[in-house]
Scaffold this active site. Structure first.
Site, PDB file in Angstrom:
ATOM      1  N   HIS A 102       0.707  -0.417 -13.567  1.00 50.85           N
ATOM      2  CA  HIS A 102       1.399  -1.592 -13.846  1.00 50.85           C
ATOM      3  C   HIS A 102       2.853  -1.075 -13.789  1.00 50.85           C
ATOM      4  CE1 HIS A 102       2.098  -5.587 -15.387  1.00 50.85           C
ATOM      5  NE2 HIS A 102       2.756  -5.149 -16.063  1.00 50.85           N
ATOM      6  N   GLY A 120       0.800  -1.115   0.016  1.00 49.99           N
ATOM      7  CA  GLY A 120      -0.022  -0.005  -0.015  1.00 49.99           C
ATOM      8  C   GLY A 120       0.703   1.287  -0.053  1.00 49.99           C
ATOM      9  N   SER A 121       2.151   1.445  -0.794  1.00 50.28           N
ATOM     10  CA  SER A 121       2.824   2.411  -0.402  1.00 50.28           C
ATOM     11  C   SER A 121       1.989   3.690  -1.329  1.00 50.28           C
ATOM     12  CB  SER A 121       4.346   2.183  -1.033  1.00 50.28           C
ATOM     13  OG  SER A 121       4.314   1.612  -2.240  1.00 50.28           O
ATOM     14  N   ILE A 168     -10.863  -7.487 -12.006  1.00 50.87           N
ATOM     15  CA  ILE A 168     -11.999  -7.121 -11.738  1.00 50.87           C
ATOM     16  C   ILE A 168     -13.335  -7.575 -12.460  1.00 50.87           C
ATOM     17  CG2 ILE A 168     -13.236  -4.849 -11.860  1.00 50.87           C
ATOM     18  CD1 ILE A 168     -10.912  -4.984  -9.956  1.00 50.87           C
TER      19      ILE A 168
HETATM   20  N1  LIG Z   1       0.741  -2.849  -9.599  1.00 51.96           N
HETATM   21  C1  LIG Z   1       1.934  -2.698  -8.876  1.00 51.96           C
HETATM   22  O1  LIG Z   1       1.799  -3.299  -7.573  1.00 51.96           O
HETATM   23  C2  LIG Z   1       2.823  -2.387  -6.926  1.00 51.96           C
HETATM   24  C3  LIG Z   1       2.193  -2.081  -5.573  1.00 51.96           C
HETATM   25  O2  LIG Z   1       3.127  -1.711  -4.679  1.00 51.96           O
HETATM   26  P1  LIG Z   1       2.364  -1.003  -3.183  1.00 51.96           P
HETATM   27  O3  LIG Z   1       1.551   0.321  -3.508  1.00 51.96           O
HETATM   28  O4  LIG Z   1       1.551  -1.827  -2.569  1.00 51.96           O
HETATM   29  O5  LIG Z   1       3.581  -0.740  -2.439  1.00 51.96           O
HETATM   30  C4  LIG Z   1       3.173  -1.280  -7.618  1.00 51.96           C
HETATM   31  O6  LIG Z   1       4.507  -1.371  -8.117  1.00 51.96           O
HETATM   32  C5  LIG Z   1       2.137  -1.370  -8.746  1.00 51.96           C
HETATM   33  O7  LIG Z   1       2.663  -0.697  -9.851  1.00 51.96           O
END
Ligand SMILES: N[C@@H]1O[C@H](COP(=O)(O)O)[C@@H](O)[C@H]1O
Length: 187
Positions: free
Chosen positions: A103, A11-12, A87
């Site tokens: 992505h 969730g960063s 989804i």
């Molecule tokens: N779909 C991909 O999953 C990752 C999620 O990272 P976080 O937001 O959970 O840290 C991100 O790199 C996003 O592009």
């Protein structure tokens, strides 16, 4: 404007988006939805006092409970930020052109089912790619195939590892994703 975020992992990006809109009274994060009971994103939501909801596969695929939650919230934008499940068509049809995903690669390369997280960056190293990046796109019925909204690139050096590439890609995500969300919300 109301945003709903979906996340399955750390969730960063959710935290980065929340801090970007923190002082913007016109944009609120109505809820964060996750399919992982122990996802680190839930800790972040707790700390940031963001409404978070967990749902399991049955609720997501065999009931309308997630659709009903979204119908109640009426989000202006649904943002997939590290959400790993496909989804369901019902959500796509009900919120067409309101669901976007990020992505961690330059689609259409390195996309599709099973291509997520470190697997993407490992493939970039394996194939000796000289650049990678991020893709923000609308969500349709096929993984990672919706219309592309925005892409940003970063160079891949021979010395790069999957881990160092992941850091470069995250940096691009944190810089661009909130701004693209903001521009989509405000046309
Ligand atoms: N779909 C991909 O999953 C990752 C999620 O990272 P976080 O937001 O959970 O840290 C991100 O790199 C996003 O592009």
């Amino acid at each position: 404007k109301r945003i709903v975020l979906f996340a399955s992992g750390s969730g960063s990006n959710v935290e980065n988006i929340a801090s970007y809109f923190k002082n913007n009274p016109k944009v609120s994060i109505s809820a964060v939805l996750t399919n992982k009971r122990d996802a680190k994103v839930l800790e972040r939501c707790d700390r940031l006092k963001i409404n978070a909801l967990y749902f399991n596969r049955t609720a997501f695929l065999e009931s309308d409970c997630v659709l009903d939650i979204l119908k109640t919230i009426k989000p202006d934008l649904i943002v997939l930020a590290g959400f790993l499940w496909k989804i369901p068509d019902a959500l796509i049809f009900h919120f067409s052109d309101k669901i976007i995903n990020i992505h961690p690669a330059l689609l259409p390369k390195y996309g599709g089912k099973g291509m997520y997280g470190m697997k993407v960056h490992e493939a970039i190293v394996q194939n000796k790619e000289t650049e990678t990046g991020i893709t923000i796109h609308f969500v349709n019925q096929n993984y990672d195939e919706g219309a592309i909204i925005y892409q940003a690139k970063t160079t891949v050096l021979p010395s790069d590892t999957a881990k160092s590439i992941a850091q470069k890609v995250h940096a691009l995500e944190y810089e661009h994703f909130p701004k693209i969300i903001d521009s989509l919300l405000h046309g």
